[in-house]
Design a protein around this motif. Structure first.
Motif, mmCIF file in Angstrom:
data_model
loop_
_atom_site.group_PDB
_atom_site.id
_atom_site.type_symbol
_atom_site.label_atom_id
_atom_site.label_comp_id
_atom_site.label_asym_id
_atom_site.label_seq_id
_atom_site.Cartn_x
_atom_site.Cartn_y
_atom_site.Cartn_z
ATOM 1 N N PHE A 157 -7.482 10.923 -1.860
ATOM 2 C CA PHE A 157 -7.700 9.674 -2.599
ATOM 3 C C PHE A 157 -8.633 9.893 -3.786
ATOM 4 O O PHE A 157 -8.437 9.328 -4.854
ATOM 5 C CB PHE A 157 -8.271 8.599 -1.683
ATOM 6 C CG PHE A 157 -7.287 7.993 -0.718
ATOM 7 C CD1 PHE A 157 -5.953 8.396 -0.657
ATOM 8 C CD2 PHE A 157 -7.697 6.992 0.154
ATOM 9 C CE1 PHE A 157 -5.053 7.822 0.236
ATOM 10 C CE2 PHE A 157 -6.809 6.398 1.049
ATOM 11 C CZ PHE A 157 -5.483 6.820 1.089
ATOM 12 N N GLU A 158 -9.641 10.742 -3.597
ATOM 13 C CA GLU A 158 -10.572 11.027 -4.701
ATOM 14 C C GLU A 158 -9.868 11.813 -5.811
ATOM 15 O O GLU A 158 -10.024 11.499 -6.995
ATOM 16 C CB GLU A 158 -11.782 11.793 -4.187
ATOM 17 C CG GLU A 158 -12.829 12.001 -5.268
ATOM 18 C CD GLU A 158 -14.020 12.815 -4.795
ATOM 19 O OE1 GLU A 158 -14.981 12.893 -5.577
ATOM 20 O OE2 GLU A 158 -13.988 13.401 -3.691
ATOM 21 N N LYS B 166 1.362 7.160 -6.515
ATOM 22 C CA LYS B 166 0.290 8.109 -6.844
ATOM 23 C C LYS B 166 0.636 9.536 -6.422
ATOM 24 O O LYS B 166 -0.147 10.452 -6.617
ATOM 25 C CB LYS B 166 -1.016 7.689 -6.161
ATOM 26 C CG LYS B 166 -1.656 6.464 -6.744
ATOM 27 C CD LYS B 166 -2.316 6.790 -8.063
ATOM 28 C CE LYS B 166 -3.267 5.726 -8.512
ATOM 29 N NZ LYS B 166 -3.981 6.115 -9.712
ATOM 30 N N GLY B 167 1.819 9.706 -5.806
ATOM 31 C CA GLY B 167 2.237 11.043 -5.380
ATOM 32 C C GLY B 167 1.644 11.461 -4.047
ATOM 33 O O GLY B 167 1.506 12.647 -3.767
ATOM 34 N N ILE B 168 1.302 10.491 -3.219
ATOM 35 C CA ILE B 168 0.695 10.765 -1.922
ATOM 36 C C ILE B 168 1.705 10.451 -0.827
ATOM 37 O O ILE B 168 2.305 9.376 -0.819
ATOM 38 C CB ILE B 168 -0.576 9.904 -1.718
ATOM 39 C CG1 ILE B 168 -1.612 10.248 -2.788
ATOM 40 C CG2 ILE B 168 -1.146 10.089 -0.323
ATOM 41 C CD1 ILE B 168 -2.803 9.321 -2.813
ATOM 42 N N LYS B 169 1.869 11.384 0.093
ATOM 43 C CA LYS B 169 2.754 11.162 1.229
ATOM 44 C C LYS B 169 2.200 10.002 2.045
ATOM 45 O O LYS B 169 1.016 9.955 2.380
ATOM 46 C CB LYS B 169 2.842 12.415 2.085
ATOM 47 C CG LYS B 169 3.761 12.275 3.263
ATOM 48 C CD LYS B 169 3.800 13.545 4.088
ATOM 49 C CE LYS B 169 4.645 13.315 5.314
ATOM 50 N NZ LYS B 169 4.596 14.465 6.217
ATOM 51 N N VAL B 170 3.055 9.057 2.370
ATOM 52 C CA VAL B 170 2.635 7.852 3.084
ATOM 53 C C VAL B 170 2.661 8.113 4.587
ATOM 54 O O VAL B 170 3.677 8.516 5.142
ATOM 55 C CB VAL B 170 3.551 6.657 2.728
ATOM 56 C CG1 VAL B 170 3.148 5.418 3.508
ATOM 57 C CG2 VAL B 170 3.533 6.397 1.231
ATOM 58 N N SER C 115 -1.981 6.723 9.059
ATOM 59 C CA SER C 115 -3.431 6.914 8.941
ATOM 60 C C SER C 115 -3.898 6.693 7.500
ATOM 61 O O SER C 115 -4.952 6.091 7.272
ATOM 62 C CB SER C 115 -3.855 8.297 9.441
ATOM 63 O OG SER C 115 -3.211 9.314 8.715
ATOM 64 N N ARG C 116 -3.130 7.132 6.522
ATOM 65 C CA ARG C 116 -3.513 6.922 5.118
ATOM 66 C C ARG C 116 -3.481 5.447 4.750
ATOM 67 O O ARG C 116 -4.350 4.958 4.024
ATOM 68 C CB ARG C 116 -2.624 7.750 4.195
ATOM 69 C CG ARG C 116 -2.927 9.229 4.319
ATOM 70 C CD ARG C 116 -2.052 10.077 3.454
ATOM 71 N NE ARG C 116 -2.427 11.477 3.638
ATOM 72 C CZ ARG C 116 -1.693 12.500 3.258
ATOM 73 N NH1 ARG C 116 -0.534 12.303 2.652
ATOM 74 N NH2 ARG C 116 -2.118 13.722 3.473
ATOM 75 N N ILE D 37 0.833 -1.208 0.000
ATOM 76 C CA ILE D 37 0.000 0.000 0.000
ATOM 77 C C ILE D 37 0.864 1.253 0.000
ATOM 78 O O ILE D 37 0.606 2.197 -0.737
ATOM 79 C CB ILE D 37 -0.961 -0.007 1.203
ATOM 80 C CG1 ILE D 37 -1.939 -1.165 1.068
ATOM 81 C CG2 ILE D 37 -1.713 1.309 1.310
ATOM 82 C CD1 ILE D 37 -2.761 -1.426 2.305
ATOM 83 N N GLY D 38 1.909 1.270 0.823
ATOM 84 C CA GLY D 38 2.791 2.433 0.882
ATOM 85 C C GLY D 38 3.418 2.746 -0.464
ATOM 86 O O GLY D 38 3.496 3.906 -0.872
ATOM 87 N N GLU D 39 3.844 1.719 -1.164
ATOM 88 C CA GLU D 39 4.428 1.911 -2.489
ATOM 89 C C GLU D 39 3.391 2.445 -3.471
ATOM 90 O O GLU D 39 3.681 3.316 -4.286
ATOM 91 C CB GLU D 39 5.001 0.592 -3.016
ATOM 92 C CG GLU D 39 6.213 0.095 -2.261
ATOM 93 C CD GLU D 39 6.620 -1.312 -2.672
ATOM 94 O OE1 GLU D 39 5.935 -1.932 -3.521
ATOM 95 O OE2 GLU D 39 7.625 -1.805 -2.131
ATOM 96 N N TYR D 40 2.159 1.902 -3.382
ATOM 97 C CA TYR D 40 1.085 2.340 -4.263
ATOM 98 C C TYR D 40 0.762 3.818 -4.037
ATOM 99 O O TYR D 40 0.644 4.592 -4.986
ATOM 100 C CB TYR D 40 -0.159 1.476 -4.036
ATOM 101 C CG TYR D 40 -1.368 1.920 -4.813
ATOM 102 C CD1 TYR D 40 -1.411 1.797 -6.198
ATOM 103 C CD2 TYR D 40 -2.470 2.470 -4.166
ATOM 104 C CE1 TYR D 40 -2.526 2.209 -6.911
ATOM 105 C CE2 TYR D 40 -3.579 2.880 -4.869
ATOM 106 C CZ TYR D 40 -3.604 2.747 -6.245
ATOM 107 O OH TYR D 40 -4.716 3.161 -6.941
ATOM 108 N N LEU D 41 0.647 4.229 -2.775
ATOM 109 C CA LEU D 41 0.357 5.628 -2.468
ATOM 110 C C LEU D 41 1.496 6.523 -2.934
ATOM 111 O O LEU D 41 1.259 7.602 -3.495
ATOM 112 C CB LEU D 41 0.105 5.805 -0.972
ATOM 113 C CG LEU D 41 -1.120 5.088 -0.396
ATOM 114 C CD1 LEU D 41 -1.212 5.322 1.113
ATOM 115 C CD2 LEU D 41 -2.395 5.525 -1.085
#
Length: 137
Positions: free
Chosen positions: A60-61, A10-14, A17-18, A3-7
């Motif tokens: 996420f949206e 996507k350019g999302i700070k891991v 909580s995320r 999940i961390g790699e996927y986020l």
């Protein structure tokens, strides 16, 4: 993929909580509310605010990881975006076809929320006049 790699991809700070919010969304077959996610996080001992849940859902949206369904009365539910079910739109004159995302997902969520009824299938035929044929007189 983790999940961390996927986020990250996507350019999302891991953050913890995320990851937890993503896992909760992934573990549910149907759409769920932000309050449900918040309660699940609290039940597993996470120190999280409801505003954090909402901000994460917004991110996420924006990154097209989840879909948001408007249930009316200011209520929304969320689900992990899956392969989109598509329908064909056919021009009645030239018979050109284009694929469009299924508009029934929103209806299915409303039905489930208001009646508890879960659709197992639907059939939808879409016909109209394409722009090129519309412009021909």
């Amino acid at each position: 993929m983790r999940i961390g790699e996927y986020l990250n991809e996507k350019g999302i700070k891991v953050t913890k909580s995320r990851i937890a919010i993503y896992e909760i969304l992934s573990d549910n077959d149907s759409s769920i509310s932000a309050d449900f996610i918040y309660d699940k996080c609290r039940n597993i001992g996470m120190d999280i605010n409801l505003s954090t849940v909402y901000r994460t859902l917004e991110i996420f949206e924006e990154k097209e990881i989840i879909e948001k369904f408007d249930l009316g009365n200011g209520k929304y539910s969320f689900t992990i975006r899956k392969n989109k079910h598509m329908h064909k739109l056919e021009c009645s004159k030239c018979h050109k076809q284009i694929e469009v995302p299924c508009p029934m997902q929103q209806v299915e969520e409303l039905l489930k929320n208001q009646t508890g009824f879960v659709l197992t299938e639907h059939k939808l035929m879409l016909k109209g006049i394409c722009e090129e044929c519309k412009d021909k007189k």
